[in-house]
Design a protein around this motif. Structure first.
Motif: not given
Length: 124
Positions: A29-35, A48-57, A71-79
């Motif tokens: 999950f932590g390598t994926l761009g999400m929306g 609606v919204a998008t976020i990069n792999w680290t959640g910084t953008t 937002s995202r929590d890569n440790a929990r594999n959750t957006l």
């Protein structure tokens, strides 16, 4: 392959808040761009919204800017999508989506994987 399962939708009144979640599995999950996208009855699916792999953008549609937070929590594999000050025009099925690139994008064509959607209904 990436499997996405949304949750957290429901029926709320105008002005209320909801938080949507999207649980991901099958790929790092932590390598994926999400929306997040949404589709109202009779209308096309819209960004609606998008976020990069680290959640910084992040980036948002003008219609939700200042009210929604992705937002995202890569440790929990959750957006997540925190939705505040909801309006009746926010009523739609909300979908999370994953792309194989780590950057963010508002273009639905750039996303390879989609969840089944969760209904959000906002009454006036």
């Amino acid at each position: 392959q990436v499997q996405l399962v949304e949750s957290g939708g429901g029926l709320v009144q105008a002005g209320d808040s909801l938080r949507l979640s999207c649980a991901a599995s099958g790929r790092t999950f932590g390598t994926l761009g999400m929306g997040w996208f949404r589709q109202a009855p009779g209308q096309d699916r819209e960004f609606v919204a998008t976020i990069n792999w680290t959640g910084t953008t992040t980036a948002y549609a003008d219609s939700v800017k200042g009210r929604f937070t992705i937002s995202r929590d890569n440790a929990r594999n959750t957006l997540y999508l925190q939705m505040n000050s909801l309006k009746p025009e926010d009523t739609a099925v909300y979908y999370c989506a994953a792309r194989l690139r780590s950057t963010m994008t508002s273009s639905s064509r750039e996303y390879a994987y989609w969840g089944q959607g969760t209904q959000v209904t906002v009454s006036s």
